[in-house]
Design a protein around this motif. Structure first.
Motif, PDB file in Angstrom:
ATOM      1  N   GLY A   1       0.809  -1.211   0.000  1.00 16.77           N
ATOM      2  CA  GLY A   1       0.000   0.000   0.000  1.00 16.77           C
ATOM      3  C   GLY A   1       0.840   1.258   0.000  1.00 16.77           C
ATOM      4  N   LEU A   2       1.935   1.245   0.769  1.00 21.34           N
ATOM      5  CA  LEU A   2       2.804   2.415   0.839  1.00 21.34           C
ATOM      6  C   LEU A   2       3.498   2.663  -0.498  1.00 21.34           C
ATOM      7  CD1 LEU A   2       3.511   4.456   3.039  1.00 21.34           C
ATOM      8  CD2 LEU A   2       5.568   3.114   3.512  1.00 21.34           C
ATOM      9  N   THR A   3       3.889   1.585  -1.162  1.00 22.22           N
ATOM     10  CA  THR A   3       4.531   1.731  -2.467  1.00 22.22           C
ATOM     11  C   THR A   3       3.597   2.407  -3.465  1.00 22.22           C
ATOM     12  OG1 THR A   3       5.884  -0.241  -2.083  1.00 22.22           O
ATOM     13  CG2 THR A   3       5.619   0.494  -4.362  1.00 22.22           C
ATOM     14  N   VAL A   4       2.367   1.914  -3.531  1.00 18.72           N
ATOM     15  CA  VAL A   4       1.399   2.494  -4.469  1.00 18.72           C
ATOM     16  C   VAL A   4       1.053   3.925  -4.069  1.00 18.72           C
ATOM     17  CG1 VAL A   4      -0.938   2.297  -5.387  1.00 18.72           C
ATOM     18  CG2 VAL A   4       0.446   0.244  -5.060  1.00 18.72           C
ATOM     19  N   GLY A   5       0.822   4.155  -2.768  1.00 19.33           N
ATOM     20  CA  GLY A   5       0.421   5.479  -2.311  1.00 19.33           C
ATOM     21  C   GLY A   5       1.492   6.533  -2.521  1.00 19.33           C
ATOM     22  N   VAL A   6       2.738   6.232  -2.144  1.00 26.20           N
ATOM     23  CA  VAL A   6       3.816   7.213  -2.283  1.00 26.20           C
ATOM     24  C   VAL A   6       4.157   7.439  -3.751  1.00 26.20           C
ATOM     25  CG1 VAL A   6       6.234   7.687  -1.752  1.00 26.20           C
ATOM     26  CG2 VAL A   6       4.735   6.752   0.007  1.00 26.20           C
ATOM     27  N   ALA A   7       4.098   6.374  -4.564  1.00 25.30           N
ATOM     28  CA  ALA A   7       4.337   6.554  -6.005  1.00 25.30           C
ATOM     29  C   ALA A   7       3.275   7.467  -6.617  1.00 25.30           C
ATOM     30  CB  ALA A   7       4.343   5.202  -6.706  1.00 25.30           C
ATOM     31  N   THR A   8       2.021   7.286  -6.207  1.00 25.20           N
ATOM     32  CA  THR A   8       0.953   8.166  -6.688  1.00 25.20           C
ATOM     33  C   THR A   8       1.194   9.606  -6.249  1.00 25.20           C
ATOM     34  OG1 THR A   8      -0.606   6.315  -6.544  1.00 25.20           O
ATOM     35  CG2 THR A   8      -1.540   8.523  -6.721  1.00 25.20           C
TER      36      THR A   8
ATOM     37  N   PHE B   1       6.817  17.939   3.404  1.00 23.38           N
ATOM     38  CA  PHE B   1       6.415  17.133   4.551  1.00 23.38           C
ATOM     39  C   PHE B   1       5.450  16.013   4.162  1.00 23.38           C
ATOM     40  CE2 PHE B   1       3.122  20.458   4.480  1.00 23.38           C
ATOM     41  CZ  PHE B   1       1.977  19.693   4.546  1.00 23.38           C
ATOM     42  N   ALA B   2       4.843  16.103   2.963  1.00 19.47           N
ATOM     43  CA  ALA B   2       3.810  15.138   2.590  1.00 19.47           C
ATOM     44  C   ALA B   2       4.331  13.698   2.510  1.00 19.47           C
ATOM     45  CB  ALA B   2       3.149  15.550   1.272  1.00 19.47           C
ATOM     46  N   PRO B   3       5.488  13.419   1.863  1.00 21.75           N
ATOM     47  CA  PRO B   3       5.956  12.033   1.844  1.00 21.75           C
ATOM     48  C   PRO B   3       6.248  11.484   3.234  1.00 21.75           C
ATOM     49  CG  PRO B   3       7.070  13.317   0.154  1.00 21.75           C
ATOM     50  CD  PRO B   3       6.325  14.283   1.013  1.00 21.75           C
ATOM     51  N   VAL B   4       6.846  12.308   4.109  1.00 19.21           N
ATOM     52  CA  VAL B   4       7.144  11.849   5.469  1.00 19.21           C
ATOM     53  C   VAL B   4       5.852  11.570   6.221  1.00 19.21           C
ATOM     54  CG1 VAL B   4       8.196  12.476   7.674  1.00 19.21           C
ATOM     55  CG2 VAL B   4       9.336  13.080   5.536  1.00 19.21           C
ATOM     56  N   LEU B   5       4.909  12.520   6.172  1.00 17.67           N
ATOM     57  CA  LEU B   5       3.638  12.333   6.882  1.00 17.67           C
ATOM     58  C   LEU B   5       2.840  11.199   6.260  1.00 17.67           C
ATOM     59  CD1 LEU B   5       1.748  13.295   9.081  1.00 17.67           C
ATOM     60  CD2 LEU B   5       0.814  14.976   7.483  1.00 17.67           C
ATOM     61  N   GLY B   6       2.854  11.105   4.922  1.00 15.63           N
ATOM     62  CA  GLY B   6       2.146  10.014   4.265  1.00 15.63           C
ATOM     63  C   GLY B   6       2.698   8.657   4.659  1.00 15.63           C
ATOM     64  N   SER B   7       4.021   8.546   4.725  1.00 15.54           N
ATOM     65  CA  SER B   7       4.637   7.284   5.142  1.00 15.54           C
ATOM     66  C   SER B   7       4.300   6.959   6.592  1.00 15.54           C
ATOM     67  CB  SER B   7       6.158   7.369   4.971  1.00 15.54           C
ATOM     68  OG  SER B   7       6.510   7.578   3.627  1.00 15.54           O
TER      69      SER B   7
ATOM     70  N   VAL C   1      -1.617  13.015   1.320  1.00 19.26           N
ATOM     71  CA  VAL C   1      -1.684  12.077   2.448  1.00 19.26           C
ATOM     72  C   VAL C   1      -2.956  11.240   2.374  1.00 19.26           C
ATOM     73  CG1 VAL C   1      -1.795  11.896   4.963  1.00 19.26           C
ATOM     74  CG2 VAL C   1      -0.254  13.556   3.902  1.00 19.26           C
ATOM     75  N   SER C   2      -4.062  11.843   1.975  1.00 19.11           N
ATOM     76  CA  SER C   2      -5.322  11.112   1.846  1.00 19.11           C
ATOM     77  C   SER C   2      -5.210   9.988   0.821  1.00 19.11           C
ATOM     78  CB  SER C   2      -6.448  12.066   1.450  1.00 19.11           C
ATOM     79  OG  SER C   2      -6.672  13.034   2.449  1.00 19.11           O
ATOM     80  N   THR C   3      -4.426  10.215  -0.228  1.00 17.43           N
ATOM     81  CA  THR C   3      -4.220   9.174  -1.240  1.00 17.43           C
ATOM     82  C   THR C   3      -3.602   7.926  -0.619  1.00 17.43           C
ATOM     83  OG1 THR C   3      -3.926  10.854  -2.958  1.00 17.43           O
ATOM     84  CG2 THR C   3      -3.073   8.658  -3.422  1.00 17.43           C
ATOM     85  N   VAL C   4      -2.641   8.131   0.271  1.00 20.95           N
ATOM     86  CA  VAL C   4      -1.995   6.986   0.933  1.00 20.95           C
ATOM     87  C   VAL C   4      -2.992   6.270   1.840  1.00 20.95           C
ATOM     88  CG1 VAL C   4      -0.111   6.279   2.453  1.00 20.95           C
ATOM     89  CG2 VAL C   4       0.249   8.130   0.816  1.00 20.95           C
ATOM     90  N   VAL C   5      -3.794   7.033   2.596  1.00 19.51           N
ATOM     91  CA  VAL C   5      -4.772   6.413   3.502  1.00 19.51           C
ATOM     92  C   VAL C   5      -5.802   5.613   2.711  1.00 19.51           C
ATOM     93  CG1 VAL C   5      -6.552   6.862   5.227  1.00 19.51           C
ATOM     94  CG2 VAL C   5      -4.445   8.196   5.244  1.00 19.51           C
ATOM     95  N   LEU C   6      -6.314   6.172   1.617  1.00 20.24           N
ATOM     96  CA  LEU C   6      -7.283   5.451   0.793  1.00 20.24           C
ATOM     97  C   LEU C   6      -6.684   4.171   0.225  1.00 20.24           C
ATOM     98  CD1 LEU C   6      -9.098   8.284  -1.211  1.00 20.24           C
ATOM     99  CD2 LEU C   6     -10.110   6.740   0.469  1.00 20.24           C
TER     100      LEU C   6
END
Length: 760
Positions: free
Chosen positions: A223-230, A243-249, A321-326
């Motif tokens: 999930g993290l791979t797909v979310g961070v790549a997006t 800060f978005a990649p750090v917070l998203g991760s 960040v919402s993209t990663v959560v979804l």
């Protein structure tokens, strides 16, 4: 109904696991390829429409002075002890060469000439701010075009040049400036690895099986791979803040593993009852997956609600960040059941090492999972909850008093943005910051740019210069630059205090409300205060002003959703108040650590700093969504027991104790993941990590295991009070608990037919 949809989705994924896993592999591969081909680098743009600093930037851009662009500064001092630029010809020659090579870099518009200022002779203290009064420190100020024409490659070129010249010249060379702020990569990689390892250890101890521990980790990595790549692809379209990649991760790992834990625990329960693995996976997704979807949706809606602040970089960061959560929610209801189906019945038993750890006697290898040990764990939680329920008043008062005490430091909350002076000494930006402050004064690290359009009032410029120079918060004023084509003038001024100092914000406010209006009078001229320090101060003030509106909106939304879920007035009201209390305590601890310095050394904080302006709003959005995860999971069990027995006391003890072990395990995982980011170099990452970890710890311990049973006991049967007229008006749909099966081997709609006891 949501439960039936999830039942079909989870069951189908478990029956055809390799198809689903292959689909996720393809999706991850395509996302990574798209990120490589179309992705961009993160970049910060601390601006927002309607701010005075934004109006100043617009005037500067019209004037075409170049001051609207990005800047960097190369700070140098001779390596030889006791040498100065005046008596060391070799150092002066090296400085000339350094400036020439910097000027040849791509996209560099101009580079100041401190060596030329030295050759001109005279008072070095006033030589354009390029050489310190003692001649020991010089600054090459580098001017770039605006951020839209630059990329991280420009920063890399400057850094590479510095690395090369350090080996060739007799100079100590340090670098900083807005170019570093905009394009430096976040330092989250090591933290992600630490968080994954800690989560794996906790999962193994919780389940006693390497396979069971590996599945949530594997799902989170996918999930993290797909979310961070997006997110990287999104950065190629718009400015995604650093800060978005750090917070998203951070959030992605936490919620992904957390959601997987809930589903996996329910799956193992169904396996223990003798269900087929495919059916167990489908039922686990239908029951535990529903709170996952609800909690994930709440996190997303809360984060996207930050758009009310009208600060574009926060809105874009929230979308990222919402993209990663979804992605994590989708993985929890599709990829995870596929993993469960592929693992088969092995998940129903612990491995050899796990059996040893779970055995009641240390060192003894048990042949099967000891049900007596599990019963003992459950009985221990039942005794504790029963004890709290028998003494609700002292526990409620004591726990609430503890959290209110922890919240008190919030009264001293000061928002801002930590400058380079808060970075560790290992960073060149920090060393450059210290050299500039030493040689020229702390305010030189955060110059203000006053832009004025003197149309119709030719004498206004002289009045402005005199008034600004006379202000006690201004150390010096650089020569005025006037654009002949537009008539717009720009005035660079240096405060007496550092960019993050409260006194600097006070100086900015005084210039705007008193100094500039007095100098301009009632004429047609206008003036605005800009520069990085002013922009950051403006953004902080706007987020502080919009925070109460945002908090009220999130609280109202949460109350309405929980009222739909639990068909009650007091349960959601209590949940909202307790969540607010735990988040307030987390804010208070952040103020004590970062502003007061209490325990800051434990997380590598070298100096006190203000709370980053956008962090309180982000934390509130994320934490309220995450707390709903535990709220729905716990209260769903309590309500099921209440529907089954009609006895509120029994429902509280059985419901809370029945979920205590899984909630504490999930909270431990989140705390471990979030704390791993609290040791990052960047103060913003530290604040996110410590704030999230503290709030989750408080929520899962003091709130869920003390305040919830105590307050629900005090409320008694009124917990489930709902006026009949309101009950008829509220929709019965996919969010309510009335459409779920949870513990019985019955159809997913069974509990909806249970009689709901009414108050007399």
């Amino acid at each position: 109904m949501l439960s039936k949809t999830l039942l079909r989705l989870g069951g189908g994924a478990a029956r055809h696991p390799w198809r689903v896993i292959a689909a996720w592999l393809i999706a991850a591969t395509l996302a990574v390829l798209a990120a490589v081909a179309f992705g961009g680098r993160t970049a910060d743009s601390m601006t927002a429409p309607g701010l005075d600093s934004q109006r100043a930037a617009e005037l500067i851009e019209r004037a075409g002075t170049g001051q609207e662009g990005m800047t960097a500064q190369v700070v140098v001092t001779p390596r030889a002890d006791g040498a100065t630029f005046f008596d060391d010809a070799g150092a002066r020659t090296a400085l000339t060469r350094l400036r020439a090579e910097v000027k040849r870099l791509p996209h560099v518009l101009a580079a100041s000439d401190p060596a030329g200022a030295l050759d001109a002779g005279g008072d070095t203290a006033v030589r354009g701010g390029l050489v310190s009064a003692d001649g020991r420190i010089a600054v090459v100020r580098v001017q770039y075009p605006d951020q839209s024409r630059l990329s991280a490659e420009d920063l890399d070129a400057l850094v590479d040049l510095g690395d090369r010249l350090r080996a060739e010249l007799p100079l100590r060379i340090e670098m900083g400036g807005s170019l570093f702020y905009a394009f430096s990569d976040p330092d989250g990689g090591a933290s992600e690895l630490i968080g994954l390892l800690a989560a794996a250890a906790i999962l193994f101890l919780a389940f006693g099986s390497l396979v069971a521990a590996a599945l949530p980790i594997g799902m989170a990595v996918f999930g993290l791979t797909v979310g961070v790549a997006t997110m990287t692809v999104l950065a190629g379209v718009t400015d995604v803040p650093t800060f978005a990649p750090v917070l998203g991760s951070m959030v992605g790992l936490g919620v992904g593993i957390d959601y997987a834990l809930f589903v996996l625990a329910r799956h193992r329960e169904y396996l223990a009852r003798g269900l087929d693995p495919h059916e167990a996976a489908g039922r686990a997704v239908a029951t535990a997956g529903r709170p996952v979807v609800f909690a994930g949706g709440t996190v997303v809606v809360s984060i996207l609600g930050m758009a009310v602040a009208n600060v574009p970089f926060m809105t874009v960061g929230g979308v990222a960040v919402s993209t990663v959560v979804l992605t994590m929610v989708l993985a929890s209801v599709t990829l995870l059941p596929a993993f469960l189906g592929a693992a088969g019945p092995r998940l129903g038993r612990a491995g050899r090492i796990g059996r040893a750890l779970q055995s009641r006697k240390p060192g003894r290898i048990a042949r099967r999972r000891d049900p007596a040990a599990d019963a003992a764990h459950a009985a221990g939680w039942r005794r504790w909850i029963g004890h709290v329920s028998r003494h609700p008043v002292p526990y409620a008062v004591g726990a609430a008093g503890l959290l209110l005490t922890a919240t008190l430091p919030v009264l001293g909350l000061r928002v801002g943005l930590p400058d380079d002076g808060s970075l560790p000494q290992s960073r060149t930006e920090r060393r450059a910051y210290d050299l500039v402050a030493e040689g020229f004064g702390p305010g030189t690290n955060g110059p203000l740019v006053i832009a004025t359009d003197p149309t119709g009032d030719p004498g206004v410029l002289d009045r402005l210069v005199g008034a600004v120079a006379a202000d006690p918060g201004i150390a010096s004023v650089a020569p005025t630059h006037v654009d002949q084509a537009t008539g717009i003038a720009t005035l660079v001024v240096f405060p007496t205090t550092s960019p993050q100092d409260k006194a600097t914000a006070d100086t900015i406010a005084r210039l705007r409300t008193d100094v500039l209006p007095t100098a301009i009078g009632h004429g047609p001229a206008r003036a605005h205060v800009g520069g990085a320090a002013a922009s950051l101060s403006d953004v902080g003030r706007r987020t502080s002003q919009r925070l109460p509106v945002f908090v009220a909106a999130v609280l109202a939304m949460s109350f309405l959703l929980l009222m739909l879920v639990f068909r009650s007035i007091l349960v959601p009201l209590k949940a909202v108040l307790l969540n607010l209390l735990s988040i307030g305590a987390a804010y208070g601890i952040m103020v004590a650590v970062f502003q007061w310095g209490w325990g800051g050394a434990l997380i590598g904080l070298e100096a006190t700093v203000p709370i980053v302006s956008f962090i309180p709003m982000f934390l509130f959005a994320i934490l309220f969504g995450l707390s709903m995860d535990y709220e729905v999971f716990l209260l769903s069990r309590v309500r099921e027991e209440y529907l089954r027995t009609g006895d509120d006391g029994t429902a509280i003890v059985e419901g809370v104790s029945g979920t205590a072990r899984i909630i504490t395990s999930a909270a431990l995982i989140m705390v471990a993941v979030f704390l791993s980011f609290a040791v990052a170099e960047d103060p913003s990452a530290k604040m996110f990590g410590l704030g999230l970890a503290t709030a989750i710890f408080i929520d899962a311990t003091v709130v869920r295991m003390v305040l919830v049973p105590a307050t629900m006991t005090l409320l008694g049967r009124t917990n489930w009070w709902l006026p009949k007229w309101l009950d008829r008006m509220l929709p019965r749909g996919p969010v309510g608990t009335d459409d779920t099966d949870d513990t019985d081997d019955t159809d997913a709609e069974s509990t909806s037919e249970a009689p709901r006891p009414r108050l007399a």
